[in-house]
Scaffold this motif. Structure first.
Motif, PDB file in Angstrom:
ATOM      1  N   PHE A   1      -9.236  -2.130  -1.521  1.00 54.96           N
ATOM      2  CA  PHE A   1      -7.858  -2.039  -1.028  1.00 54.96           C
ATOM      3  C   PHE A   1      -7.621  -0.893  -0.052  1.00 54.96           C
ATOM      4  O   PHE A   1      -6.663  -0.944   0.727  1.00 54.96           O
ATOM      5  N   GLY A   2      -8.434   0.152  -0.079  1.00 55.57           N
ATOM      6  CA  GLY A   2      -8.197   1.287   0.808  1.00 55.57           C
ATOM      7  C   GLY A   2      -6.827   1.897   0.534  1.00 55.57           C
ATOM      8  O   GLY A   2      -6.465   2.158  -0.609  1.00 55.57           O
ATOM      9  N   ASP A   3      -6.047   2.090   1.590  1.00 60.13           N
ATOM     10  CA  ASP A   3      -4.717   2.689   1.461  1.00 60.13           C
ATOM     11  C   ASP A   3      -3.637   1.667   1.123  1.00 60.13           C
ATOM     12  O   ASP A   3      -2.486   2.034   0.914  1.00 60.13           O
ATOM     13  N   GLU A   4      -3.966   0.392   1.085  1.00 60.81           N
ATOM     14  CA  GLU A   4      -2.996  -0.678   0.832  1.00 60.81           C
ATOM     15  C   GLU A   4      -2.968  -1.033  -0.654  1.00 60.81           C
ATOM     16  O   GLU A   4      -3.045  -2.199  -1.028  1.00 60.81           O
ATOM     17  N   LEU A   5      -2.861  -0.042  -1.520  1.00 59.80           N
ATOM     18  CA  LEU A   5      -2.936  -0.257  -2.967  1.00 59.80           C
ATOM     19  C   LEU A   5      -1.676  -0.947  -3.493  1.00 59.80           C
ATOM     20  O   LEU A   5      -0.564  -0.502  -3.229  1.00 59.80           O
ATOM     21  N   PRO A   6      -1.851  -2.026  -4.250  1.00 60.83           N
ATOM     22  CA  PRO A   6      -0.699  -2.684  -4.875  1.00 60.83           C
ATOM     23  C   PRO A   6      -0.322  -1.973  -6.177  1.00 60.83           C
ATOM     24  O   PRO A   6      -1.046  -1.093  -6.641  1.00 60.83           O
TER      25      PRO A   6
END
Length: 113
Positions: free
Chosen positions: A84-89
Motif C-alpha cells: 500500500f505504501g502511503d495509501e494505507l486504508p
C-alpha cells in the motif's frame, strides 16, 4: 443496482454497489509460504481483482485481516506497507484459531470503484 462477479460455489468474490467494490476474503494460493509471502500473494490477488473492475489499491477504503497467529503480525505488516505504501486504508486485524489447512492470513477489503 447490485452487480455480482466471479462466482464460486459458495459466494461471489466481488460485489459492486453504490460505487463500491466489496471483495470476499482473499488468501494465498501457495500455503507453504510464511506469513509475509502469504500476505503478499493475497494482496496481489486483491490488486488483480480491483484492476479487473476499474479500481486499484489506492482506492481501498477499509480492510479486515484475519491471522492465525498475532505473533506474526509484524511479517504481515511488512508486506502490507510494501503493497500500500502511503495509501494505507483503515484496517482491523483479528486473531483467529483457524482459516483452513495451511492458510495463515485472509484479507477482506472494500474499495471505491
Amino acid at each position: 443496482m447490485i452487480a455480482r462477479h466471479h462466482r464460486t460455489p459458495i459466494m461471489h468474490r466481488v460485489v459492486e454497489h453504490g460505487g463500491l467494490l466489496y471483495l470476499g476474503g482473499m488468501v494465498a494460493e501457495d500455503k507453504s509460504l510464511p506469513m509475509k509471502g502469504q500476505t503478499e500473494q493475497a494482496l496481489a490477488r486483491i490488486g488483480a481483482l480491483l484492476a479487473q473492475h476499474g479500481s486499484d489499491k489506492s482506492k481501498v477504503l477499509s480492510a479486515t485481516v484475519f491471522v492465525i497467529d498475532l505473533k506474526q503480525k509484524d511479517a504481515m505488516n511488512e508486506a502490507w506497507v510494501e503493497f500500500f505504501g502511503d495509501e494505507l486504508p483503515t484496517r482491523a486485524t483479528v486473531g483467529v484459531a483457524e482459516l483452513g489447512p495451511g492458510t495463515l492470513v485472509e484479507i477482506v477489503v472494500t474499495a471505491a470503484a
